[in-house]
Motif scaffolding. Structure first.
Motif, PDB file in Angstrom:
ATOM      1  N   ARG A 135      36.743-110.024 -24.292  1.00  0.00           N
ATOM      2  CA  ARG A 135      38.035-110.435 -24.002  1.00  0.00           C
ATOM      3  C   ARG A 135      38.281-109.816 -22.552  1.00  0.00           C
ATOM      4  N   VAL A 137      41.872-108.386 -20.628  1.00  0.00           N
ATOM      5  CA  VAL A 137      43.125-108.184 -20.841  1.00  0.00           C
ATOM      6  C   VAL A 137      43.748-108.252 -19.389  1.00  0.00           C
ATOM      7  N   THR A 143      46.905-103.779 -26.435  1.00  0.00           N
ATOM      8  CA  THR A 143      46.597-104.037 -27.682  1.00  0.00           C
ATOM      9  C   THR A 143      47.403-103.017 -28.585  1.00  0.00           C
ATOM     10  N   HIS A 146      46.054-100.611 -34.697  1.00  0.00           N
ATOM     11  CA  HIS A 146      45.479-101.497 -35.938  1.00  0.00           C
ATOM     12  C   HIS A 146      44.402-100.619 -36.324  1.00  0.00           C
ATOM     13  N   ASP A 148      40.786-102.026 -38.063  1.00  0.00           N
ATOM     14  CA  ASP A 148      39.943-103.400 -37.542  1.00  0.00           C
ATOM     15  C   ASP A 148      39.749-103.963 -38.936  1.00  0.00           C
ATOM     16  N   THR A 161      32.628-101.178 -35.147  1.00  0.00           N
ATOM     17  CA  THR A 161      32.988-101.752 -34.123  1.00  0.00           C
ATOM     18  C   THR A 161      32.349-100.962 -33.001  1.00  0.00           C
ATOM     19  N   TRP A 163      32.856-101.060 -28.950  1.00  0.00           N
ATOM     20  CA  TRP A 163      33.692-101.457 -27.917  1.00  0.00           C
ATOM     21  C   TRP A 163      33.161-101.239 -26.523  1.00  0.00           C
ATOM     22  N   LEU A 176      40.882 -97.963 -24.213  1.00  0.00           N
ATOM     23  CA  LEU A 176      41.177 -98.053 -25.346  1.00  0.00           C
ATOM     24  C   LEU A 176      41.344 -96.565 -25.749  1.00  0.00           C
ATOM     25  N   PHE A 235      33.161 -96.930 -33.931  1.00  0.00           N
ATOM     26  CA  PHE A 235      34.083 -96.454 -34.795  1.00  0.00           C
ATOM     27  C   PHE A 235      34.218 -97.585 -35.922  1.00  0.00           C
ATOM     28  N   HIS A 241      43.363 -97.709 -33.684  1.00  0.00           N
ATOM     29  CA  HIS A 241      43.184 -97.644 -32.210  1.00  0.00           C
ATOM     30  C   HIS A 241      44.057 -98.625 -31.687  1.00  0.00           C
ATOM     31  N   SER A 243      45.260 -99.991 -27.051  1.00  0.00           N
ATOM     32  CA  SER A 243      44.989 -99.571 -25.834  1.00  0.00           C
ATOM     33  C   SER A 243      46.040 -99.406 -24.865  1.00  0.00           C
ATOM     34  N   ARG A 252      40.966-106.382 -17.273  1.00  0.00           N
ATOM     35  CA  ARG A 252      40.356-105.415 -17.999  1.00  0.00           C
ATOM     36  C   ARG A 252      39.393-106.154 -18.987  1.00  0.00           C
ATOM     37  N   SER A 254      36.178-106.362 -21.721  1.00  0.00           N
ATOM     38  CA  SER A 254      35.750-105.583 -22.587  1.00  0.00           C
ATOM     39  C   SER A 254      35.023-106.432 -23.726  1.00  0.00           C
ATOM     40  N   ASP A 256      34.186-106.473 -28.194  1.00  0.00           N
ATOM     41  CA  ASP A 256      34.163-105.496 -29.395  1.00  0.00           C
ATOM     42  C   ASP A 256      33.098-106.577 -30.126  1.00  0.00           C
ATOM     43  N   ARG A 258      30.316-106.051 -33.925  1.00  0.00           N
ATOM     44  CA  ARG A 258      30.374-105.407 -35.285  1.00  0.00           C
ATOM     45  C   ARG A 258      29.109-105.383 -35.935  1.00  0.00           C
TER      46      ARG A 258
HETATM   47  O1  LIG Z   1      39.948-104.164 -26.019  1.00  0.00           O
HETATM   48  C1  LIG Z   1      41.139-104.057 -26.685  1.00  0.00           C
HETATM   49  O2  LIG Z   1      42.185-104.188 -26.032  1.00  0.00           O
HETATM   50  C2  LIG Z   1      40.888-104.327 -28.064  1.00  0.00           C
HETATM   51  C3  LIG Z   1      39.759-103.848 -28.895  1.00  0.00           C
HETATM   52  C4  LIG Z   1      39.994-103.867 -30.431  1.00  0.00           C
HETATM   53  O3  LIG Z   1      40.810-103.895 -30.908  1.00  0.00           O
HETATM   54  C5  LIG Z   1      38.693-103.440 -31.095  1.00  0.00           C
HETATM   55  O4  LIG Z   1      37.814-103.156 -30.376  1.00  0.00           O
HETATM   56  O5  LIG Z   1      38.712-103.456 -32.315  1.00  0.00           O
END
Ligand SMILES: O=C(O)CCC(=O)C(=O)O
Length: 299
Positions: A135, A137, A143, A146, A148, A161, A163, A176, A235, A241, A243, A252, A254, A256, A258
């Motif tokens: 993604r 941002v 973000t 929440h 996951d 996850t 990241w 994050l 994590f 988590h 951001s 930005r 990044s 994520d 799994r």
């Molecule tokens: O990169 C983000 O802003 C969100 C990433 C996220 O929620 C995650 O890694 O589960």
């Protein structure tokens, strides 16, 4: 120093915000790493990925953003300076002919070293969910808080996850943040943590947009750090988590991704050549807000 998360400002070094600790001191000792993951709820590992591979993955995403006309080309493309008022981009998907351009990114997050790391951490052969979540941002974006699990909880709960920032992520760019202690919020885990965004008709998977209440009412503490290209944070599904806001003029970037034990059940939405993904969330009409859902959970 104050950092902005949503509408709130959190002072570094206060009960609201502290820094993440890295686990490079115990790298290679998988017993201690897995103990620390259980204890702290996360593993921050500096220079987990090779920097050159990060750069190749970043370039692939930057090219996509540029094709979407979102990059200010007065600056070097690789800096990903955003044009005014553009939205973010999400390039979720699986490796495929269509996503051939993202091959360096898929390679980065699924290479042998990454898979070996997770196999050792889990004590048995690991797999990665085929679907990946890269993604970008935009300036101003963030973000919300929440777990996951609400997005991917139909298989094993022992899912992790990773990241990966695709470039340096300074405080200004909205790194994050983990909510320390949230892996032990039993009441939250037993209510919100059982939610499934494709089943439950709740309009957002985010538990809260108010980082302060998560400290004052739930006794968590936010923790973050500046990330250098190559660093990662790992994590579990029940680690809250969020951001910080991207306060810079660049995207930005990044991803994520799994990982879980290969012997355990997978969430069918995220595996295979053509995973169905979120088939209902965002498409239904009769939605309730998360505030309404929280009332029914007594939260
Ligand atoms: O990169 C983000 O802003 C969100 C990433 C996220 O929620 C995650 O890694 O589960």
């Amino acid at each position: 120093m104050k950092l902005q998360m949503g509408n709130a400002y959190l002072e570094m070094g206060s009960k609201y915000l502290t820094t993440l600790r890295d686990s490079n001191d115990i790298l290679g000792d998988f017993n201690r790493l897995s103990e620390r993951l259980a204890e702290d709820g996360y593993l921050l590992i500096r220079q987990f990925h090779n920097k050159e591979n990060i750069q190749l993955a970043r370039q692939a995403l930057v090219d996509r953003l540029n094709n979407q006309g979102k990059i200010n080309t007065d600056y070097p493309l690789i800096d990903a300076i955003a044009k005014e008022d553009v939205k973010g981009s999400f390039f979720g998907g699986v490796p495929s002919d269509e996503n051939q351009d993202l091959a360096p990114f898929y390679e980065l997050v699924t290479n042998e070293e990454v898979m070996d790391f997770f196999s050792h951490l889990l004590g048995e052969e690991a797999l990665t969910l085929d679907y990946k979540w890269p993604r970008a941002v935009p300036p101003g974006g963030n973000t919300g808080a929440h777990y996951d699990i609400v997005y991917m909880g139909r298989g094993t709960k022992d899912l992790y996850t990773m990241w990966t920032p695709l470039g340096n992520v300074t405080y200004e760019q909205g790194p994050l943040a983990m909510l320390l202690g949230s892996q032990h919020f039993e009441k939250v885990k037993n209510s919100y943590g059982k939610m499934d965004v494709d089943r439950d008709h709740v309009e957002t998977g985010w538990f809260s947009n108010d980082p302060i209440e998560l400290v004052d009412h739930f006794n968590g503490q936010w923790a973050t750090t500046e990330f250098e290209a190559g660093d990662v944070i790992i994590f579990g599904m029940f680690m809250m988590h969020s951001s910080f806001n991207n306060d810079s003029d660049s995207f930005r970037m990044s991803a994520d991704t799994r990982y879980q034990a290969a012997s355990e059940a997978t969430d069918e939405r995220w595996v295979g050549k053509n995973p169905k993904g979120h088939y209902a969330w965002g498409k239904e009409k009769d939605l309730i807000t998360v505030e309404e859902a929280r009332k029914t959970w007594g939260l």
